[in-house]
Motif scaffolding. Structure first.
Motif, PDB file in Angstrom:
ATOM      1  N   GLY A 175       0.814  -1.208   0.000  1.00 25.00           N
ATOM      2  CA  GLY A 175       0.000   0.000   0.000  1.00 25.00           C
ATOM      3  C   GLY A 175       0.852   1.264   0.000  1.00 25.00           C
ATOM      4  N   GLU A 176       1.883   1.277   0.835  1.00 25.51           N
ATOM      5  CA  GLU A 176       2.797   2.427   0.877  1.00 25.51           C
ATOM      6  C   GLU A 176       3.538   2.567  -0.452  1.00 25.51           C
ATOM      7  OE1 GLU A 176       3.543   4.723   3.196  1.00 25.51           O
ATOM      8  OE2 GLU A 176       2.386   4.019   4.908  1.00 25.51           O
ATOM      9  N   ASN A 177       3.962   1.447  -1.015  1.00 23.04           N
ATOM     10  CA  ASN A 177       4.664   1.477  -2.306  1.00 23.04           C
ATOM     11  C   ASN A 177       3.765   2.042  -3.397  1.00 23.04           C
ATOM     12  OD1 ASN A 177       6.879   0.264  -1.095  1.00 23.04           O
ATOM     13  ND2 ASN A 177       6.372  -1.791  -1.790  1.00 23.04           N
ATOM     14  N   LEU A 178       2.485   1.671  -3.344  1.00 19.23           N
ATOM     15  CA  LEU A 178       1.526   2.141  -4.339  1.00 19.23           C
ATOM     16  C   LEU A 178       1.424   3.664  -4.314  1.00 19.23           C
ATOM     17  CD1 LEU A 178      -0.740   1.629  -6.416  1.00 19.23           C
ATOM     18  CD2 LEU A 178      -2.318   1.344  -4.488  1.00 19.23           C
ATOM     19  N   VAL A 179       1.266   4.215  -3.125  1.00 12.04           N
ATOM     20  CA  VAL A 179       1.181   5.672  -2.985  1.00 12.04           C
ATOM     21  C   VAL A 179       2.478   6.330  -3.455  1.00 12.04           C
ATOM     22  CG1 VAL A 179       1.063   7.550  -1.291  1.00 12.04           C
ATOM     23  CG2 VAL A 179      -0.558   5.651  -1.177  1.00 12.04           C
ATOM     24  N   GLY A 180       3.613   5.740  -3.093  1.00 10.91           N
ATOM     25  CA  GLY A 180       4.903   6.288  -3.512  1.00 10.91           C
ATOM     26  C   GLY A 180       5.046   6.333  -5.023  1.00 10.91           C
ATOM     27  N   LEU A 181       4.618   5.262  -5.699  1.00 14.06           N
ATOM     28  CA  LEU A 181       4.711   5.221  -7.166  1.00 14.06           C
ATOM     29  C   LEU A 181       3.767   6.232  -7.821  1.00 14.06           C
ATOM     30  CD1 LEU A 181       4.952   1.360  -7.823  1.00 14.06           C
ATOM     31  CD2 LEU A 181       6.769   3.066  -8.088  1.00 14.06           C
ATOM     32  N   LEU A 182       2.583   6.397  -7.249  1.00 12.84           N
ATOM     33  CA  LEU A 182       1.648   7.383  -7.784  1.00 12.84           C
ATOM     34  C   LEU A 182       2.197   8.803  -7.641  1.00 12.84           C
ATOM     35  CD1 LEU A 182      -1.656   5.837  -6.407  1.00 12.84           C
ATOM     36  CD2 LEU A 182      -1.085   6.112  -8.834  1.00 12.84           C
ATOM     37  N   GLU A 183       2.867   9.068  -6.520  1.00 11.93           N
ATOM     38  CA  GLU A 183       3.436  10.397  -6.290  1.00 11.93           C
ATOM     39  C   GLU A 183       4.672  10.661  -7.146  1.00 11.93           C
ATOM     40  OE1 GLU A 183       2.614  13.179  -4.214  1.00 11.93           O
ATOM     41  OE2 GLU A 183       0.684  12.166  -4.406  1.00 11.93           O
ATOM     42  N   ARG A 184       5.243   9.611  -7.715  1.00 14.91           N
ATOM     43  CA  ARG A 184       6.403   9.785  -8.592  1.00 14.91           C
ATOM     44  C   ARG A 184       6.010  10.088 -10.032  1.00 14.91           C
ATOM     45  NH1 ARG A 184      10.141   4.700  -8.028  1.00 14.91           N
ATOM     46  NH2 ARG A 184      11.021   5.677  -9.877  1.00 14.91           N
ATOM     47  N   ARG A 185       4.721   9.999 -10.347  1.00 15.10           N
ATOM     48  CA  ARG A 185       4.270  10.360 -11.690  1.00 15.10           C
ATOM     49  C   ARG A 185       4.603  11.836 -11.953  1.00 15.10           C
ATOM     50  NH1 ARG A 185       0.037   7.565 -14.479  1.00 15.10           N
ATOM     51  NH2 ARG A 185      -0.638   9.642 -15.183  1.00 15.10           N
ATOM     52  N   ARG A 232      12.392  13.231  -2.157  1.00 13.35           N
ATOM     53  CA  ARG A 232      12.258  11.855  -1.682  1.00 13.35           C
ATOM     54  C   ARG A 232      10.875  11.321  -1.996  1.00 13.35           C
ATOM     55  NH1 ARG A 232       9.195  11.931   2.992  1.00 13.35           N
ATOM     56  NH2 ARG A 232       8.928  14.009   3.911  1.00 13.35           N
ATOM     57  N   THR A 233      10.772   9.998  -1.980  1.00 12.86           N
ATOM     58  CA  THR A 233       9.471   9.363  -2.178  1.00 12.86           C
ATOM     59  C   THR A 233       8.726   9.369  -0.849  1.00 12.86           C
ATOM     60  OG1 THR A 233      10.347   7.955  -3.941  1.00 12.86           O
ATOM     61  CG2 THR A 233       8.293   7.254  -2.890  1.00 12.86           C
ATOM     62  N   PRO A 234       7.522   9.905  -0.821  1.00 11.55           N
ATOM     63  CA  PRO A 234       6.802  10.047   0.446  1.00 11.55           C
ATOM     64  C   PRO A 234       6.145   8.759   0.909  1.00 11.55           C
ATOM     65  CG  PRO A 234       5.424  10.816  -1.338  1.00 11.55           C
ATOM     66  CD  PRO A 234       6.751  10.445  -1.949  1.00 11.55           C
ATOM     67  N   LYS A 282      12.707  10.323 -10.308  1.00 14.93           N
ATOM     68  CA  LYS A 282      13.533   9.689  -9.284  1.00 14.93           C
ATOM     69  C   LYS A 282      13.982  10.746  -8.284  1.00 14.93           C
ATOM     70  CE  LYS A 282      16.512   8.109 -12.298  1.00 14.93           C
ATOM     71  NZ  LYS A 282      15.891   8.503 -13.577  1.00 14.93           N
ATOM     72  N   GLU A 283      14.395  10.294  -7.125  1.00 15.39           N
ATOM     73  CA  GLU A 283      14.880  11.221  -6.104  1.00 15.39           C
ATOM     74  C   GLU A 283      16.069  12.008  -6.649  1.00 15.39           C
ATOM     75  OE1 GLU A 283      15.623   9.077  -2.506  1.00 15.39           O
ATOM     76  OE2 GLU A 283      13.529   8.485  -2.259  1.00 15.39           O
ATOM     77  N   VAL A 295      10.105  16.175 -21.481  1.00 12.69           N
ATOM     78  CA  VAL A 295       9.336  14.951 -21.245  1.00 12.69           C
ATOM     79  C   VAL A 295       7.854  15.294 -21.378  1.00 12.69           C
ATOM     80  CG1 VAL A 295       8.764  13.105 -19.631  1.00 12.69           C
ATOM     81  CG2 VAL A 295      11.080  14.040 -19.662  1.00 12.69           C
ATOM     82  N   ASN A 296       7.151  14.583 -22.256  1.00 18.78           N
ATOM     83  CA  ASN A 296       5.723  14.862 -22.453  1.00 18.78           C
ATOM     84  C   ASN A 296       4.846  13.663 -22.115  1.00 18.78           C
ATOM     85  OD1 ASN A 296       6.245  13.177 -24.601  1.00 18.78           O
ATOM     86  ND2 ASN A 296       5.569  14.593 -26.187  1.00 18.78           N
ATOM     87  N   ILE A 297       5.344  12.809 -21.224  1.00 18.23           N
ATOM     88  CA  ILE A 297       4.604  11.622 -20.789  1.00 18.23           C
ATOM     89  C   ILE A 297       4.174  11.819 -19.341  1.00 18.23           C
ATOM     90  CG2 ILE A 297       4.702   9.122 -20.463  1.00 18.23           C
ATOM     91  CD1 ILE A 297       7.022   9.124 -22.533  1.00 18.23           C
ATOM     92  N   PRO A 298       2.879  12.042 -19.083  1.00 18.15           N
ATOM     93  CA  PRO A 298       2.418  12.306 -17.718  1.00 18.15           C
ATOM     94  C   PRO A 298       2.758  11.202 -16.719  1.00 18.15           C
ATOM     95  CG  PRO A 298       0.716  12.875 -19.312  1.00 18.15           C
ATOM     96  CD  PRO A 298       1.793  12.162 -20.065  1.00 18.15           C
ATOM     97  N   SER A 299       2.807   9.944 -17.185  1.00 15.83           N
ATOM     98  CA  SER A 299       3.075   8.825 -16.282  1.00 15.83           C
ATOM     99  C   SER A 299       4.564   8.596 -16.035  1.00 15.83           C
ATOM    100  CB  SER A 299       2.455   7.544 -16.843  1.00 15.83           C
ATOM    101  OG  SER A 299       3.020   7.223 -18.111  1.00 15.83           O
TER     102      SER A 299
END
Length: 206
Positions: A85-95, A181-183, A136-137, A128-132
């Motif tokens: 769950g934490e990893n999921l949020v972290g990956l979403l915030e890295r978009r 950093r990744t939150p 990286k830190e 970069v024109n890719i929203p997804s």
């Protein structure tokens, strides 16, 4: 009202929550779902319904991601060491679109997606024109020189309805942002409660 704005407001009403915390949300006027039967849809949700709602809410928050997009991110989170769950949020915030939104360069996450897609942003000096795109830190995100005076940017910077989180450092004099950093879930300034643990349960059972 644009099609995208209409969709955004429908998400709020469907969820029954002002998920972006915006003052223009229709939930500020009427706290019930859309349609002629919206006021009667207050029944108790099953476990499945509660888990599904948690997934829909998180997907909606990041611009109403498709199930295919969201499932791919979840799969990456599941393969990463640590709490899924934490990893999921972290990956979403890295978009990249999420970072542009967090930096307060645009008013909504939908606008952030369009902003990136139209080529207004660079990462470490490269367009970069890719929203997804996953930052990286240490990555430095910047608005391109020709886009720095856009009205949408100047207006968004002055919005008082939200602040820049501490995992992103923004220099508005240069219009640059550093992804520090990744939150964790607790670091992300969601206006409503997000429950990624319920999403993990949903995918475990379905």
């Amino acid at each position: 009202m644009t099609k995208r704005t209409s969709a955004k407001h429908k998400i709020d009403r469907r969820m029954g929550e002002n998920i972006w915390g915006r003052p223009k949300s229709p939930l500020n006027r009427r706290e019930y779902g859309p349609g002629q039967h919206g006021q009667r849809r207050k029944g108790k949700l099953s476990d499945f319904g509660t888990q599904l709602r948690a997934k829909q809410k998180l997907k909606g928050y990041y611009g109403d991601l498709t199930e295919k997009q969201f499932r791919r991110i979840y799969s990456d989170a599941e393969r990463t060491k640590g709490d899924t769950g934490e990893n999921l949020v972290g990956l979403l915030e890295r978009r990249l679109d999420a970072v542009v939104y967090r930096a307060k360069w645009v008013a909504t996450v939908f606008a952030a997606r369009q902003f990136v897609n139209h080529g207004h942003v660079t990462v470490n000096g490269v367009s970069v024109n890719i929203p997804s795109y996953r930052v990286k830190e240490g990555d430095v995100i910047e608005i391109r020189a020709k886009s720095k005076q856009l009205a949408v940017v100047l207006e968004a910077i002055n919005l008082a309805e939200r602040n820049v989180p501490d995992y992103i450092e923004v220099d508005n004099s240069k219009l640059t942002a550093t992804y520090v950093r990744t939150p964790s879930l607790a670091d992300v300034p969601y206006p409503v409660i997000m429950e990624p643990n319920l999403i993990v349960e949903f995918y475990a059972k379905n």
